[in-house]
Design a protein around this motif. Structure first.
Motif, PDB file in Angstrom:
ATOM      1  N   SER A 108      -6.937   8.775   6.793  1.00 12.36           N
ATOM      2  CA  SER A 108      -7.454   9.831   7.631  1.00 12.36           C
ATOM      3  C   SER A 108      -6.552   9.746   8.954  1.00 12.36           C
ATOM      4  O   SER A 108      -6.311  10.901   9.333  1.00 12.36           O
ATOM      5  N   GLU A 116      -6.461  -0.024   1.881  1.00 13.02           N
ATOM      6  CA  GLU A 116      -6.389  -0.300   3.430  1.00 13.02           C
ATOM      7  C   GLU A 116      -7.827  -0.348   3.955  1.00 13.02           C
ATOM      8  O   GLU A 116      -8.791   0.630   3.132  1.00 13.02           O
ATOM      9  N   PRO A 117      -8.308  -0.853   4.872  1.00 18.36           N
ATOM     10  CA  PRO A 117      -9.915  -0.737   5.313  1.00 18.36           C
ATOM     11  C   PRO A 117     -10.071   0.809   5.592  1.00 18.36           C
ATOM     12  O   PRO A 117      -9.316   1.569   5.906  1.00 18.36           O
ATOM     13  N   SER A 118     -11.448   1.240   5.238  1.00 15.58           N
ATOM     14  CA  SER A 118     -11.783   2.478   5.073  1.00 15.58           C
ATOM     15  C   SER A 118     -11.409   3.225   6.505  1.00 15.58           C
ATOM     16  O   SER A 118     -12.076   2.768   7.560  1.00 15.58           O
ATOM     17  N   GLY A 119     -10.966   4.290   6.566  1.00 14.28           N
ATOM     18  CA  GLY A 119     -10.786   5.163   7.808  1.00 14.28           C
ATOM     19  C   GLY A 119      -9.407   4.795   8.633  1.00 14.28           C
ATOM     20  O   GLY A 119      -9.113   5.510   9.585  1.00 14.28           O
ATOM     21  N   THR A 120      -8.897   3.755   8.224  1.00 13.20           N
ATOM     22  CA  THR A 120      -7.884   3.148   8.943  1.00 13.20           C
ATOM     23  C   THR A 120      -6.447   3.808   8.596  1.00 13.20           C
ATOM     24  O   THR A 120      -5.172   3.586   9.184  1.00 13.20           O
ATOM     25  N   SER A 147      -5.776   9.053   0.929  1.00 14.66           N
ATOM     26  CA  SER A 147      -6.322   7.745   0.165  1.00 14.66           C
ATOM     27  C   SER A 147      -6.005   6.751   1.105  1.00 14.66           C
ATOM     28  O   SER A 147      -4.767   6.712   1.773  1.00 14.66           O
ATOM     29  N   ASP A 148      -6.711   5.847   1.213  1.00 11.25           N
ATOM     30  CA  ASP A 148      -6.362   4.556   2.134  1.00 11.25           C
ATOM     31  C   ASP A 148      -5.818   3.626   1.255  1.00 11.25           C
ATOM     32  O   ASP A 148      -4.986   2.458   1.794  1.00 11.25           O
ATOM     33  N   HIS A 189       0.787  -1.056   0.159  1.00  8.53           N
ATOM     34  CA  HIS A 189      -0.091   0.034   0.015  1.00  8.53           C
ATOM     35  C   HIS A 189       0.938   1.325  -0.261  1.00  8.53           C
ATOM     36  O   HIS A 189       2.014   1.241   0.749  1.00  8.53           O
TER      37      HIS A 189
END
Length: 204
Positions: A78, A71-75, A67-68, A52
């Protein structure tokens, strides 16, 4: 142009390993979205085998993006962006490259790892206060050039270019807060015959 802002002082890079996964943080100053996107692309090219490449950027004009990257959203994106907002840093981009080590970290572990990498990269880059500057030009009689140059220096300005003819034309830059004192100094020096003209502004 009102007020200054904090921006990364230089490019910073850090690396650590968390439960087998390798995290590489990079932070750099940028002037716009194209430069931020180019930086992200250059990091991806540097680490082509990474699992990633998470990023976030925040600009002084209000533009931002994160941008993730799978990766899982928000991890990932953010927590990286949160580092920039919490420290109130703009005109900045941070990337965090991850090489997966085979052990799942869970949502909480990912958030902590990406935040740690982003904060470490920003620490490595350091911050600098960017202040508003003005560009200007002024023409003075040749015999007054040395006094004019000294006046610029005393009010925080600096010569950018000087053209010597019968008179001397000076292109200069100066912190915005020093403009009024500088202009008044030129009026006094030349008995009102030389009035500096503003030609632009920038942050520096």
């Amino acid at each position: 142009m009102a007020g200054g802002f904090l921006s990364p002082a230089k490019h910073g890079e850090t690396e650590f390993t968390e439960r087998g996964s390798r995290f590489i943080g990079n932070c750099a100053p940028v002037s716009g979205e194209q430069e931020a996107k180019f930086f992200v692309s250059s990091v991806r090219e540097k680490y082509p085998g990474a699992s990633h490449t998470v990023f976030a950027y925040r600009l002084q004009n209000g533009a931002s993006r994160l941008s993730d990257d799978g990766e899982p959203s928000g991890t990932a994106g953010s927590p990286v962006f949160e580092v920039l907002t919490r420290r109130d840093v703009v005109n900045a981009v941070i990337t965090v490259t991850r090489y997966f080590g085979g052990t799942l970290l869970g949502a909480g572990g990912l958030i902590r790892a990406y935040a740690k990498a982003a904060a470490a990269a920003l620490d490595a880059a350091g911050t600098a206060e960017m202040r508003p500057w003005r560009k200007g030009e002024v023409t003075v009689p040749y015999p007054l050039y040395e006094k004019a140059a000294r006046l610029l220096d005393e009010t925080g300005g600096r010569d950018v270019e000087v053209l010597f003819k019968a008179d001397v034309k000076i292109w200069f830059s100066i912190p915005a807060e020093g403009w009024a004192a500088m202009a008044e100094g030129f009026r006094e020096l030349t008995a009102g015959s030389a009035e500096p003209v503003e030609t632009g502004d920038f942050y520096g």
